[in-house]
Design a protein around this motif. Sequence first.
Motif, PDB file in Angstrom:
ATOM      1  N   GLU A 193      18.495  38.797  54.521  1.00  0.00           N
ATOM      2  CA  GLU A 193      18.671  39.474  53.235  1.00  0.00           C
ATOM      3  C   GLU A 193      18.125  38.571  52.146  1.00  0.00           C
ATOM      4  O   GLU A 193      18.106  37.347  52.263  1.00  0.00           O
ATOM      5  CB  GLU A 193      20.140  39.811  52.973  1.00  0.00           C
ATOM      6  N   GLY A 235      18.694  33.883  42.652  1.00  0.00           N
ATOM      7  CA  GLY A 235      18.592  34.672  43.867  1.00  0.00           C
ATOM      8  C   GLY A 235      19.449  34.122  44.963  1.00  0.00           C
ATOM      9  O   GLY A 235      20.154  33.133  44.808  1.00  0.00           O
ATOM     10  N   GLY A 236      19.370  34.801  46.077  1.00  0.00           N
ATOM     11  CA  GLY A 236      20.121  34.357  47.224  1.00  0.00           C
ATOM     12  C   GLY A 236      19.452  34.830  48.498  1.00  0.00           C
ATOM     13  O   GLY A 236      18.801  35.881  48.526  1.00  0.00           O
ATOM     14  N   VAL A 237      19.608  34.048  49.505  1.00  0.00           N
ATOM     15  CA  VAL A 237      18.967  34.360  50.779  1.00  0.00           C
ATOM     16  C   VAL A 237      19.965  34.069  51.881  1.00  0.00           C
ATOM     17  O   VAL A 237      20.765  33.144  51.776  1.00  0.00           O
ATOM     18  CB  VAL A 237      17.705  33.490  50.983  1.00  0.00           C
ATOM     19  N   SER A 238      19.897  34.871  52.907  1.00  0.00           N
ATOM     20  CA  SER A 238      20.642  34.498  54.103  1.00  0.00           C
ATOM     21  C   SER A 238      19.989  35.171  55.299  1.00  0.00           C
ATOM     22  O   SER A 238      19.322  36.192  55.179  1.00  0.00           O
ATOM     23  CB  SER A 238      22.114  34.909  53.998  1.00  0.00           C
ATOM     24  N   ASN A 264      25.333  32.975  60.981  1.00  0.00           N
ATOM     25  CA  ASN A 264      24.752  33.238  59.674  1.00  0.00           C
ATOM     26  C   ASN A 264      24.353  31.933  59.017  1.00  0.00           C
ATOM     27  O   ASN A 264      25.055  30.945  59.117  1.00  0.00           O
ATOM     28  CB  ASN A 264      25.767  33.943  58.759  1.00  0.00           C
ATOM     29  N   ASN A 313      22.750  30.381  55.376  1.00  0.00           N
ATOM     30  CA  ASN A 313      22.252  30.514  54.017  1.00  0.00           C
ATOM     31  C   ASN A 313      21.444  29.270  53.699  1.00  0.00           C
ATOM     32  O   ASN A 313      21.996  28.231  53.351  1.00  0.00           O
ATOM     33  CB  ASN A 313      23.437  30.652  53.048  1.00  0.00           C
ATOM     34  N   MET A 345      21.911  27.494  50.143  1.00  0.00           N
ATOM     35  CA  MET A 345      23.155  26.803  49.851  1.00  0.00           C
ATOM     36  C   MET A 345      23.619  25.949  51.023  1.00  0.00           C
ATOM     37  O   MET A 345      24.666  25.319  50.947  1.00  0.00           O
ATOM     38  CB  MET A 345      24.247  27.829  49.523  1.00  0.00           C
ATOM     39  N   ASN A 352      24.771  26.861  53.850  1.00  0.00           N
ATOM     40  CA  ASN A 352      26.004  27.340  54.435  1.00  0.00           C
ATOM     41  C   ASN A 352      25.739  27.878  55.831  1.00  0.00           C
ATOM     42  O   ASN A 352      24.785  28.624  56.051  1.00  0.00           O
ATOM     43  CB  ASN A 352      26.591  28.434  53.553  1.00  0.00           C
ATOM     44  N   ASN A 376      29.227  23.681  55.417  1.00  0.00           N
ATOM     45  CA  ASN A 376      28.183  23.547  54.421  1.00  0.00           C
ATOM     46  C   ASN A 376      27.519  22.192  54.595  1.00  0.00           C
ATOM     47  O   ASN A 376      28.168  21.157  54.499  1.00  0.00           O
ATOM     48  CB  ASN A 376      28.775  23.671  53.017  1.00  0.00           C
ATOM     49  N   TYR A 392      25.499  20.747  52.755  1.00  0.00           N
ATOM     50  CA  TYR A 392      25.303  19.961  51.538  1.00  0.00           C
ATOM     51  C   TYR A 392      26.597  19.316  51.069  1.00  0.00           C
ATOM     52  O   TYR A 392      26.639  18.159  50.690  1.00  0.00           O
ATOM     53  CB  TYR A 392      24.750  20.846  50.415  1.00  0.00           C
ATOM     54  N   ASN A 410      26.201  28.431  43.639  1.00  0.00           N
ATOM     55  CA  ASN A 410      25.489  29.640  44.031  1.00  0.00           C
ATOM     56  C   ASN A 410      25.600  30.673  42.921  1.00  0.00           C
ATOM     57  O   ASN A 410      26.673  31.198  42.672  1.00  0.00           O
ATOM     58  CB  ASN A 410      26.086  30.189  45.323  1.00  0.00           C
ATOM     59  N   LEU A 425      24.671  33.612  42.803  1.00  0.00           N
ATOM     60  CA  LEU A 425      25.043  34.939  43.290  1.00  0.00           C
ATOM     61  C   LEU A 425      26.555  35.044  43.447  1.00  0.00           C
ATOM     62  O   LEU A 425      27.157  36.084  43.194  1.00  0.00           O
ATOM     63  CB  LEU A 425      24.359  35.183  44.634  1.00  0.00           C
ATOM     64  N   ALA A 463      25.873  36.876  53.585  1.00  0.00           N
ATOM     65  CA  ALA A 463      26.108  35.445  53.470  1.00  0.00           C
ATOM     66  C   ALA A 463      25.360  34.838  52.301  1.00  0.00           C
ATOM     67  O   ALA A 463      25.491  33.651  52.051  1.00  0.00           O
ATOM     68  CB  ALA A 463      25.681  34.733  54.757  1.00  0.00           C
ATOM     69  N   ALA A 464      24.604  35.664  51.610  1.00  0.00           N
ATOM     70  CA  ALA A 464      23.810  35.101  50.524  1.00  0.00           C
ATOM     71  C   ALA A 464      24.692  34.620  49.388  1.00  0.00           C
ATOM     72  O   ALA A 464      24.265  33.819  48.570  1.00  0.00           O
ATOM     73  CB  ALA A 464      22.826  36.141  49.992  1.00  0.00           C
ATOM     74  N   SER A 512      27.550  33.073  49.810  1.00  0.00           N
ATOM     75  CA  SER A 512      28.484  32.042  50.241  1.00  0.00           C
ATOM     76  C   SER A 512      28.491  30.909  49.230  1.00  0.00           C
ATOM     77  O   SER A 512      27.463  30.533  48.676  1.00  0.00           O
ATOM     78  CB  SER A 512      28.089  31.523  51.612  1.00  0.00           C
ATOM     79  N   LEU A 526      28.991  27.339  47.306  1.00  0.00           N
ATOM     80  CA  LEU A 526      28.700  25.919  47.475  1.00  0.00           C
ATOM     81  C   LEU A 526      29.244  25.235  46.239  1.00  0.00           C
ATOM     82  O   LEU A 526      28.676  25.336  45.151  1.00  0.00           O
ATOM     83  CB  LEU A 526      27.193  25.691  47.608  1.00  0.00           C
TER      84      LEU A 526
END
Lengths: 397, 599
Positions: free
Chosen positions: A240, A250-253, A274, A276, A279, A281, A303, A305, B91, B93, B110-111, B113, B115
């Motif tokens: 996604e 934005g965000g990605v996973s 999953n 990410n 981040m 994750n 995580n 990080y 994050n 989002l 999961a986008a 999630s 941090l």
Amino acid sequence: MDYVQNAFYDATHWNRDNSYGSLTATARALLDFDTPRGLRLNVSSLSSPNFATSYTLGSIGVVDGSLSYLYSSLPIKETSKSGEIELRHVIQGYRQLQELRRPDEQWWWEEWHQGKRVDKRDALLYGRLFLPHSTLEALYLRRISPTQQLKITSVSDSRLKSGGTILALFQHDTGKYSTEYLYSTDSALLGIRGLYNFGPDPRARAPSYTTAATTPTSPSAATLPSPSEGLHGRFSAGAELYYGLLNKSGGVSTGIRFATLPRHTGFPYTMTLNLNPLMGNLSCTYAVQAAPSLALCSRFDFNVYSYESDLQLGVELWRRRRKPDALDWARAKPGSKRKGDDGVAGVLKARVNQDWAVGVLWEGRLKDLLYTGGVTLDFRRRESPFRAVGLELQYSS
Amino acid sequence: MAFNFNWSPLTADASFYTRAQELLTTALNKSPKPPIIVDDILVNELNLGSVPPDLEILEIGDLAEDRFRGIFKMCYAGDAFLTLKTRVQANPLNTYLSTKPSFASPQPLAAASGLTIPLQITLSDIKLSAFIILVFSRQKGLTLVFRNDPLESLKVSSTFDSIPFVRDYLQNEIEAQLRTLLMDEVPAIIHRLSLRLWVPEYGAREDGEIARGDENLASREKVIDPLASPPQDPVDPSGNVLDAAQIASLSLDSSSDAHSLFSQKNLLRLEALTDSHRTLSLFTPGIRDAVFRAWAGPTERGEAHGSTSPATPMTPGISRAHSYNGSTSTTYTFCDGPDSGVHTTRPTLSSYGSAAAGLSLGAGRHGKPHTGRKRKHRVVNLRKRQSGSDDTASISGESTTAATTSSAVSEAAISCAVADDELITPPHSPQHKVRFRNSQDSIDLGDTPPRLRNLTPRLEPLTAIPIPTNPSPTIPAPPPVPRQQHASSPPARPKLRSPPSIPASAYPREKPPQPSTATSAFSSPSQPLGAPPFHYVETPSGGILEQAWLMKMAGEMARRAQEAKEKAMDGGGGFWERRNGDGERAGEGEAEPPPAYGV
């Protein structure tokens, strides 16, 4: 309402599981279940096959409630009486993936009348008004074609920044893969989600229906010896991507899932992973239905990080009614109208995480009443571990 | 004029920094935080630097040894810095979705999630430019108000300086937060710190109460200030508390205002005095500059009754009305008072009878004198005697004579009914006038109902006559009695009355002009004040001593008023205006010198 929505999905042959958003549906059902707060009463009725109403009254400090109405252009034939509903359909538990079914052919939907196409697209309208806060939720769902669906949800609330928000979701599901495109008016968020199922293409399995609707890839797939008979599970991968135009964030996973199919001879299980990458994750879940009435699930988050981690365990226990005695079949035979009575008396769900935050939920049926009782505990605070206690009663006819 | 700014000692004081850090931390966490901040904000490091701010004096409004008021222009471009620690949600989002309703959220898998990242922010290169209003008084501490937005520029350096988006976001967020901090919180912090420095009582108390808001602060100040600055007797803060308790035990007005006005010493003496009445003990403690009047208390009670029914006699108008009603009900035909009221009053009269009469006399006058005193101490010097000699004197004399005759004769021997009638009839005319003053009195007495009860027992023993006559000891009746009693007041009292009456008339006028807040504060304290002193101080010798007493009272009242004003000032920007208004009020309203000076 969810029940009716799902019934609508079923009636329109829409596969809810074949979406990246539901990749971890099993784990969420077992670990992220909501425990009710306070006392809630829910009265719903499917007054006609096309129209349903529902009233909710809750008390968390102040009395609040909601009115909701649902209209479906497609008659919903499933029973809606709370005394007859199958609990398995109401309660989200371990989600057993079903065999992918090939999408309906385009021409199945066509209805011709005196030389004209008269078929209409099925749609579902849903509105819900929360009274004390004057929040309005609305949903518009429309099956555009056998492989496409449009879903528009909106919330109107004066407390929101621009008075409300609208989310448009366009879903395309061919069985082999599904894609979703979404747009939210909030900060102009754009999103795309995709899920790809490895393995045989369901569209290729019925070569007799080779029509224009099938994609060009189908012939090649059809030529392969169908290996599906030997496969007991399905491997899916998805991703996604979101991007907010206004806030430039934005965000990605990405995620993968392996789940057994009903054909599997051992106990069913589901594994997901999953990631990410932005981040850092990482989340993996493992759910198993160890017995017909017992499901276990674990989830581990990490995580890379911040080195934060979390471990959650969940269990789902279905309590069956007493063993059917030998004469049950005789009684059931004549008018087996109560097919909903699948012998399930209730479901106990429990979860715990590494911080000893415990959630317990009990769902069951008492006569014609569905009840849900839940409690959330936090054992780190010894003096007052109770975070939330609630009971929800539902009646529908 | 030049100021020598001693900047370094501040920095040298380690405890100052720790305390400032604590205050800043609480201040920063008070306002709702944006969703991106997922943890408390901790002030990690604070340094005021070595460069002092530039101050330019624009105006000095008031300058004295213990107070100062001025407007400055401040510019600061020093090397002070501040380091904050917190944890933020990295994050975007996640933060974006956390504020959205779930129904219409895209519900990413999961986008979103989270941090959470520990964040350290350093604020430096702070440039300030502001107009500052500074008010200092030894009692009130230091009050500082920014007239404009003081923050000119600021450099925010953080862990995320390499990411422009985050950096900009932080910069904006922090500037906004800092503005609110400077405009709202810093004045409060400075005020508290200054109170610690200059008002030792505050420091002692404040230790346990840092968390409390400014409002509490203000209230505390009220209590403290009157005690700290009374000219008559120095008051200890601890003493105040005791006073309150004692007062409560005496069933006087339990309001905290009352105790703030009187020194504990005096209150103790007064208590002993009243006790002596009750117990018939012969010992009466001496109170300097005070005249003891035996019946002052009861009269007040009676009036209080009338006024008591209106629980909130704050407004003069209301109190007046009550007093009128009371008078009518009590006995006066001209008033057309309800018969029932009269009847009821009679038995009560009989019961309280003589005592009530004596008391009533005192009360009618007393009440007025109270109000009068407040003004009086300003006016009194000039007026008191004049008024006494003038019309009021004549009036009072009439009333008193009638009352005295009636009370003395009728009460003692006559049966209740007869006594009542007689009593009632004579005082009518005098009472009428009295009433006006009474109304004011009633204001003062507002809270008195409890007193009345207390007083009544005392009175009975004193006045042996009434007891036999009273067939029905109904307590509720007393209110009417007091008025009748007025008549019985000794001749000396009329004089007293007369002066108060004049001030009383002035009093209502004054009130309207006052700012609403100030008035409320002022009036409320005044009531308790007026009532209690008379109660306790029952001085037989009315004339000079009473005057002296009145003077003192007036002084206290004036202080009170000032305090109230100051409180109002503390409240906010309207400070100056109010202050001025108060000054005007004090000066103009009665054309008298400000109360403070009067004493």
